[in-house]
Design an enzyme around this catalytic site. Structure first.
Site, PDB file in Angstrom:
ATOM      1  N   SER A 169       0.833  -1.200   0.000  1.00 14.68           N
ATOM      2  CA  SER A 169       0.000   0.000   0.000  1.00 14.68           C
ATOM      3  C   SER A 169       0.866   1.247   0.000  1.00 14.68           C
ATOM      4  O   SER A 169       1.640   1.472   0.940  1.00 14.68           O
ATOM      5  CB  SER A 169      -0.904   0.008   1.242  1.00 14.68           C
ATOM      6  OG  SER A 169      -1.432   1.303   1.427  1.00 14.68           O
ATOM      7  N   HIS A 174      -1.415  -1.295  -4.185  1.00 18.26           N
ATOM      8  CA  HIS A 174      -2.654  -0.938  -3.489  1.00 18.26           C
ATOM      9  C   HIS A 174      -2.705   0.576  -3.258  1.00 18.26           C
ATOM     10  O   HIS A 174      -1.784   1.166  -2.702  1.00 18.26           O
ATOM     11  CB  HIS A 174      -2.690  -1.682  -2.151  1.00 18.26           C
ATOM     12  CG  HIS A 174      -3.971  -1.550  -1.385  1.00 18.26           C
ATOM     13  ND1 HIS A 174      -5.074  -2.344  -1.620  1.00 18.26           N
ATOM     14  CD2 HIS A 174      -4.314  -0.719  -0.380  1.00 18.26           C
ATOM     15  CE1 HIS A 174      -6.039  -2.012  -0.780  1.00 18.26           C
ATOM     16  NE2 HIS A 174      -5.606  -1.017  -0.009  1.00 18.26           N
ATOM     17  N   MET A 218      -9.092   8.133   0.288  1.00 17.50           N
ATOM     18  CA  MET A 218      -9.814   8.522   1.509  1.00 17.50           C
ATOM     19  C   MET A 218     -10.404   9.914   1.320  1.00 17.50           C
ATOM     20  O   MET A 218      -9.705  10.822   0.852  1.00 17.50           O
ATOM     21  CB  MET A 218      -8.851   8.536   2.687  1.00 17.50           C
ATOM     22  CG  MET A 218      -8.108   7.228   2.885  1.00 17.50           C
ATOM     23  SD  MET A 218      -7.193   7.294   4.426  1.00 17.50           S
ATOM     24  CE  MET A 218      -6.267   5.771   4.308  1.00 17.50           C
ATOM     25  N   HIS A 269      -8.661   1.021  -3.483  1.00 17.80           N
ATOM     26  CA  HIS A 269      -9.542   0.818  -2.329  1.00 17.80           C
ATOM     27  C   HIS A 269     -10.225   2.147  -2.010  1.00 17.80           C
ATOM     28  O   HIS A 269      -9.587   3.060  -1.498  1.00 17.80           O
ATOM     29  CB  HIS A 269      -8.660   0.323  -1.163  1.00 17.80           C
ATOM     30  CG  HIS A 269      -9.383   0.140   0.128  1.00 17.80           C
ATOM     31  ND1 HIS A 269      -8.713  -0.054   1.327  1.00 17.80           N
ATOM     32  CD2 HIS A 269     -10.708   0.099   0.434  1.00 17.80           C
ATOM     33  CE1 HIS A 269      -9.585  -0.190   2.296  1.00 17.80           C
ATOM     34  NE2 HIS A 269     -10.803  -0.095   1.793  1.00 17.80           N
ATOM     35  N   MET A 279     -12.263   4.380   0.065  1.00 14.69           N
ATOM     36  CA  MET A 279     -12.845   4.621   1.394  1.00 14.69           C
ATOM     37  C   MET A 279     -13.533   5.976   1.322  1.00 14.69           C
ATOM     38  O   MET A 279     -12.999   7.003   1.741  1.00 14.69           O
ATOM     39  CB  MET A 279     -11.738   4.621   2.456  1.00 14.69           C
ATOM     40  CG  MET A 279     -11.227   3.228   2.753  1.00 14.69           C
ATOM     41  SD  MET A 279      -9.684   3.263   3.680  1.00 14.69           S
ATOM     42  CE  MET A 279      -8.541   3.369   2.319  1.00 14.69           C
ATOM     43  N   MET A 288     -11.330  -5.662   6.158  1.00 15.24           N
ATOM     44  CA  MET A 288     -10.467  -4.707   6.862  1.00 15.24           C
ATOM     45  C   MET A 288     -10.081  -5.308   8.215  1.00 15.24           C
ATOM     46  O   MET A 288     -10.939  -5.757   8.973  1.00 15.24           O
ATOM     47  CB  MET A 288     -11.200  -3.377   7.083  1.00 15.24           C
ATOM     48  CG  MET A 288     -11.369  -2.531   5.832  1.00 15.24           C
ATOM     49  SD  MET A 288      -9.820  -2.206   4.948  1.00 15.24           S
ATOM     50  CE  MET A 288      -8.868  -1.305   6.170  1.00 15.24           C
ATOM     51  N   PHE A 340      -6.104   5.026   8.495  1.00 20.17           N
ATOM     52  CA  PHE A 340      -4.692   5.304   8.770  1.00 20.17           C
ATOM     53  C   PHE A 340      -3.846   4.056   8.604  1.00 20.17           C
ATOM     54  O   PHE A 340      -4.320   2.946   8.855  1.00 20.17           O
ATOM     55  CB  PHE A 340      -4.520   5.812  10.210  1.00 20.17           C
ATOM     56  CG  PHE A 340      -5.317   7.047  10.486  1.00 20.17           C
ATOM     57  CD1 PHE A 340      -4.849   8.298  10.102  1.00 20.17           C
ATOM     58  CD2 PHE A 340      -6.565   6.955  11.087  1.00 20.17           C
ATOM     59  CE1 PHE A 340      -5.606   9.444  10.332  1.00 20.17           C
ATOM     60  CE2 PHE A 340      -7.335   8.092  11.317  1.00 20.17           C
ATOM     61  CZ  PHE A 340      -6.851   9.338  10.941  1.00 20.17           C
ATOM     62  N   ASP A 396      -6.374  -6.249   4.941  1.00 20.51           N
ATOM     63  CA  ASP A 396      -5.726  -4.934   4.872  1.00 20.51           C
ATOM     64  C   ASP A 396      -5.667  -4.300   6.261  1.00 20.51           C
ATOM     65  O   ASP A 396      -6.704  -4.007   6.851  1.00 20.51           O
ATOM     66  CB  ASP A 396      -6.568  -4.070   3.913  1.00 20.51           C
ATOM     67  CG  ASP A 396      -5.991  -2.691   3.657  1.00 20.51           C
ATOM     68  OD1 ASP A 396      -4.945  -2.351   4.218  1.00 20.51           O
ATOM     69  OD2 ASP A 396      -6.626  -1.952   2.873  1.00 20.51           O
TER      70      ASP A 396
HETATM   71  C1  DX5 Z   1      -6.044   1.636   6.034  1.00 15.73           C
HETATM   72  C2  DX5 Z   1      -5.652   1.320   4.618  1.00 15.73           C
HETATM   73  C3  DX5 Z   1      -4.494   0.398   4.455  1.00 15.73           C
HETATM   74  C4  DX5 Z   1      -3.233   0.847   5.045  1.00 15.73           C
HETATM   75  C5  DX5 Z   1      -2.548  -0.345   5.669  1.00 15.73           C
HETATM   76  O1  DX5 Z   1      -7.161   2.435   6.052  1.00 15.73           O
HETATM   77  O2  DX5 Z   1      -6.729   0.744   3.920  1.00 15.73           O
HETATM   78  O3  DX5 Z   1      -4.297  -0.012   3.106  1.00 15.73           O
HETATM   79  O4  DX5 Z   1      -2.362   1.451   4.114  1.00 15.73           O
HETATM   80  O5  DX5 Z   1      -1.485   0.138   6.346  1.00 15.73           O
HETATM   81  P1  DX5 Z   1      -0.610  -0.659   7.371  1.00 15.73           P
HETATM   82  O6  DX5 Z   1      -0.044  -1.837   6.641  1.00 15.73           O
HETATM   83  O7  DX5 Z   1       0.399   0.364   7.756  1.00 15.73           O
HETATM   84  O8  DX5 Z   1      -1.500  -1.078   8.507  1.00 15.73           O
HETATM   85 ZN    ZN Z   2      -6.470  -0.226   1.776  1.00 15.02          ZN
END
Ligand code: DX5
Ligand code: ZN
Length: 219
Positions: A7, A32, A36, A65, A67, A136, A142, A174
């Site tokens: 990501s 990825h 957001m 993704h 969000m 998730m 974050f 994720d």
């Molecule tokens: C969170 C995201 C993730 C995030 C994962 O809202 O969807 O893709 O980047 O990050 P880590 O691996 O740092 O938990």
């Molecule tokens: Zn994600």
């Protein structure tokens, strides 16, 4: 074998091209991209422009993704920008079936995501038409958060439903995934591993990526 999806939320944005090429050369399968909107989740990140820029740099499929609220308004833009997979959240779609079909009509693979508190059962009627289900494993918004342990049960439940019904979707996970907990997540049935901090925040990105890949390959 499982797929690795680093990501870019955790990447150094001023070195994004180099870091993306580094993970591509060291076993990444997808890139990825977390979108957001500062409304559905309390953070703001990325848009179609970054997807377009990435599509010119990497040969890997771009796994987007979303969000955000009202994702249907943005599907065409993300598809035209070069996304391969577009995933929307079940919680924000009043017409989930329509949105999934809309993603496919625009030439992308369609995914649906659920938050930690959303039950796997809420997806039962859509599983036959989606290409990917994203569980998730942290509350979205974050990077760098801790893996929520009850997610394991949800992955197991989804994997059983998939095999009982011969469904084709990929099971993606994720959030909070690192070298030291990924084995139990794979054992539960995960097939696509998203990790941001586990790769891009490590001292040696190439080494972290190839270590992950070796575990995903069962080595
Ligand atoms: C969170 C995201 C993730 C995030 C994962 O809202 O969807 O893709 O980047 O990050 P880590 O691996 O740092 O938990
Ligand atoms: Zn994600």
């Amino acid at each position: 074998m499982a797929y690795l999806a680093p990501s870019i939320l955790a990447a150094d944005l001023l070195d994004l091209k180099e870091e993306v090429l580094l993970v591509e050369q060291n076993g990444a399968d997808f890139i990825h991209v977390d979108v957001m909107d500062g409304h559905y989740v309390p953070n703001i990140a990325f848009g179609p422009e970054i997807v377009h820029a990435l599509s010119r740099v990497t040969k890997l499929p771009i796994d987007v993704h979303l969000m955000m609220v009202e994702p249907h308004k943005h599907i065409i833009n993300f598809a035209n920008a070069g996304s391969s997979i577009i995933t929307v959240h079940q919680e924000v779609c009043d017409h989930l079936d329509r949105v999934i079909r809309h993603i496919k009509e625009n030439g992308c693979r369609a995914g649906v995501s659920i938050n930690p508190a959303t039950p796997v059962d809420s997806l039962s009627h859509i599983l036959s038409i989606v290409d990917l289900v994203l569980i998730m494993t942290v509350n979205p918004g974050f990077g760098g958060q801790e893996f929520i342990s009850y997610s394991i049960e949800k992955i197991q439940k989804l994997a059983k439903t998939k095999s009982d019904n011969n469904y084709n979707f990929l099971i993606e996970v994720d959030g909070g995934i690192y070298i030291d907990n990924v084995a139990s997540i794979l054992k539960a049935g995960a097939e696509v591993i998203v990790t941001g901090s586990g790769i891009f925040k490590q001292k040696n990105i190439a080494e972290a990526c190839s270590k992950f890949k070796a575990i995903l390959n069962g080595k």
